[in-house]
Design an enzyme around this catalytic site. Structure first.
Site, PDB file in Angstrom:
ATOM      1  N   LYS A 173      29.428  43.760  46.287  1.00 25.04           N
ATOM      2  CA  LYS A 173      30.005  43.989  45.118  1.00 25.04           C
ATOM      3  C   LYS A 173      29.645  43.267  43.822  1.00 25.04           C
ATOM      4  O   LYS A 173      29.559  42.228  43.894  1.00 25.04           O
ATOM      5  CB  LYS A 173      31.834  43.621  45.371  1.00 25.04           C
ATOM      6  CG  LYS A 173      32.667  44.396  44.130  1.00 25.04           C
ATOM      7  CD  LYS A 173      33.846  43.734  43.859  1.00 25.04           C
ATOM      8  CE  LYS A 173      33.806  42.462  43.029  1.00 25.04           C
ATOM      9  NZ  LYS A 173      33.410  42.853  41.423  1.00 25.04           N
ATOM     10  N   CYS A 281      26.380  27.622  37.081  1.00 23.65           N
ATOM     11  CA  CYS A 281      27.239  26.651  37.706  1.00 23.65           C
ATOM     12  C   CYS A 281      26.604  25.147  37.953  1.00 23.65           C
ATOM     13  O   CYS A 281      27.345  24.046  38.388  1.00 23.65           O
ATOM     14  CB  CYS A 281      27.814  27.570  38.891  1.00 23.65           C
ATOM     15  SG  CYS A 281      26.286  27.624  40.152  1.00 23.65           S
TER      16      CYS A 281
END
Length: 477
Positions: A173, A281
Site C-alpha cells: 500500500k 526518520c
C-alpha cells in the site's frame, strides 16, 4: 507512471479504482495525476489474489524466485531515470538524492536478496539426545506492507525484495502523496514474469491502511511511518497475534565531541542532518555541542543552514526542496513557531524563503540554546529544523542523547574513532554512525523504544519474512 485514471494492480492486472485523489507536484502545487483510493472490495480482491498465489510461490525454489527478482531489478533499472524524476515531482526530494534512493537502490536491493536467498539453507539438521531435529525456514505467508511518501521506492523495496525472496506474496500500500510511482513496481513485476497475485499494489489513506492491517487474509504486517500510527498498527497486530515489523520515527542526536574536526563535521552534517529536506526518520536533528566549543559550533551549523541551496528539486544543484504538501509545510512552520516562543535562540532560517512563492518550501532552520525538555527537542518535526544544546562531558552528552522516547539513529563526531565508538556503544539506539551516517544493505536497520520493532536490510531483513518449524525425528540424520 502517470495517468489521468486512478489505477491499482491486483492479480497481475492494472485496474481502475472507483475513487481517486489528486497527486500534486510539491514544488508547484500543480496536479500530476490521479492516485487510486481503493475501495474495501478492491482491497479484498488484492488480498485474495495474494492468498491464491501463495502456495505455488512459497513452494517455488529459491533459485526460481531469485531469477525473477533479478529480472525485476533489470526492469526497475531501465526505468530508473523516469522513476527518480517522478518521485521528485511527487514529494520534493532533490533529484540527485532521488537518483540513488528511488532509481538505483531498489534494483540493488532486489539483487542482494536474490543472491542471499540462494545462499541461506532452507533447512538445517541439529542432533538431539533422542535423534535429531530438522529446523526449517518457511515463508510467513501473505504480507501487508505499508510505506510512506518520503522515500517511496526505497522503503517499498526494503519490504518487497526480502518478502518475495522468502516466498511470501504481498499487498503493497502506497501513500496518497506518492501513489503514482508505486505502480512502477507493478510494471516491473509484469515485465519480469512474476506470477499474478504474488505482488499487488494499492494506494489510499489511513482507512485503506487500517483495513489492510486488520484484514483476515494477511499473515504479517510491515509498516514504515509515524510513531503515532505505528502504535495503532501494533495494537491491532497484538490483538490478532499477527507478526509485525515497525520502522517508525526518530529524534536522533549528533554528538559533536570536543576534539571533532569541525569542517569535516559540518560537511557530514549536510547529509546526516538535512537530507531529503529534513523529511527523513533517521536524521541527526538534535546537535549536542561541547560547551567549550559551543558558540563556534553554533556559528558553523547556522552557516551550514544558510548555505544550503533551496529551490527546484529537479535542479541537480538543489540541496533543499519543498515539503511534500501544504499540510506538511504548515506542520513544520508550526514547530518553528514553537521554537520562537520558547527560550531557544533562532540562528538561521525560520520562515518560508522569499524567493519561493510557489510550492511548499521551508528555509533550513537552526535553533540554539534548546533545552532537552522543550517540545522542539523531543518531538519529530520531519522538516529542515535543527536544535543545538550544550553539554559538559561525554557522559552528559550520552545522557542527553538517551533522554528521548525514540531510538532509531544518531551520529558521533570526533578525530578519535575509538573514543567516538565508545560513545556510540553507550547510546541506546538501533543504528548510529561514527563521522558519517549511511545505511548498509548488508546490516540490519531499525529502532528501539518508540522508533519501532524488528529489523530491515541484511540477512535479518530476510528472516523477518520467515517462520521457523522444528521437525523432531528419532534415529540418525
Amino acid at each position: 507512471m502517470t495517468s489521468s485514471t486512478a489505477q491499482f494492480f491486483a492479480d497481475g492486472q492494472f485496474r481502475t479504482a472507483d475513487d481517486a485523489e489528486p497527486v500534486v507536484e510539491a514544488a508547484t502545487g500543480e496536479p500530476l495525476g490521479a492516485g487510486a483510493v481503493v475501495s474495501e472490495s478492491d482491497l479484498d480482491a488484492a488480498v485474495a489474489a495474494a492468498r491464491r498465489a501463495l502456495p505455488d510461490w512459497r513452494a517455488s525454489s529459491p533459485e526460481h524466485r531469485a531469477g525473477i527478482l533479478n529480472a525485476m531489478a533489470d526492469a526497475l533499472k531501465a526505468r530508473a531515470r523516469e522513476t527518480s524524476e517522478l518521485v521528485t515531482r511527487e514529494n520534493g526530494m532533490p533529484i540527485r538524492l532521488s537518483r540513488g534512493a528511488n532509481g538505483a537502490f531498489p534494483a540493488l536491493l532486489l539483487r542482494y536478496y536474490a543472491q542471499l536467498v540462494t545462499e541461506v539453507p532452507i533447512e538445517e539438521i541439529r542432533p538431539s539426545v533422542t535423534g535429531h531435529t530438522i529446523v526449517r525456514r518457511e515463508a510467513v505467508g501473505v504480507v501487508g506492507a505499508i510505506v510512506p511518501w518520503n522515500y517511496p521506492q526505497a522503503l517499498a523495496a526494503m519490504k518487497v525484495a526480502p518478502a518475495l525472496a522468502a516466498g511470501c506474496t504481498m499487498v503493497l500500500k502506497a501513500s496518497p502523496e506518492t501513489a503514482l510511482d508505486a505502480l512502477v513496481f507493478a510494471e516491473a513485476a509484469v515485465e519480469a514474469g512474476l506470477p499474478p497475485g504474488v505482488l499487488n499494489v494499492v494506494s489510499g489513506g489511513p482507512a485503506v491502511g487500517a483495513r489492510l492491517v486488520s484484514h483476515p487474509g494477511v499473515d504479517k504486517v510491515a509498516f514504515t511511518g509515524s510513531t503515532a500510527t505505528g502504535r495503532l498498527v501494533a495494537e491491532t497486530c497484538g490483538r490478532l497475534m499477527r507478526p509485525v515489523t515497525l520502522e517508525l520515527g526518530g529524534k536522533s542526536a549528533a554528538i559533536i565531541l570536543d576534539d571533532a574536526d569541525l569542517d569535516a563535521t559540518i560537511r557530514g552534517l549536510r547529509n546526516a542532518s538535512f537530507v531529503n529536506n529534513g523529511q527523513t526518520c533517521h536524521l541527526s536533528s538534535r546537535i549536542l555541542a561541547p560547551k567549550s566549543r559551543y558558540e563556534e559550533i553554533v556559528d558553523a551549523v547556522a552557516a551550514l543552514a544558510d548555505s544550503m541551496a533551496v529551490g527546484d528539486p529537479l535542479d541537480p544543484g538543489t540541496e533543499i526542496g519543498p515539503m511534500v504538501s501544504s499540510r506538511q509545510r504548515d506542520r513544520v512552520l508550526g514547530y518553528i513557531d514553537v521554537g520562537k516562543n520558547s527560550g531557544a535562540r533562532l540562528v538561521a532560517g525560520g520562515s518560508v524563503p522569499e524567493d519561493q512563492p510557489r510550492g511548499w518550501f521551508v528555509a533550513p532552520t537552526v535553533f540554539a540554546d534548546v533545552d532537552n525538555t522543550d517540545r522542539l527537542a523531543r518531538e519529530e518535526v520531519f522538516g529542515p529544523v535543527l536544535t543545538i544544546s550544550g553539554y559538559d562531558s561525554d557522559d552528559e552528552a550520552i545522557a542527553l542523547a538517551n533522554d528521548t522516547e525514540f531510538g532509531l539513529a544518531g551520529t558521533v563526531w570526533s578525530t578519535d574513532v575509538d573514543r567516538a565508538t565508545t560513545v556510540a556503544r553507550a547510546v541506546h539506539t538501533g543504528t548510529i554512525g561514527v563521522n558519517d551516517y549511511a545505511l548498509d544493505v548488508r546490516a540490519p536497520f531499525g529502532g528501539v523504544k518508540a522508533s519501532g520493532m524488528g529489523r530491515e536490510l541484511g540477512p535479518e531483513g530476510l528472516e523477518a519474512y520467515r517462520t521457523l518449524k522444528s521437525i523432531y525425528r528419532t534415529g540418525p540424520a
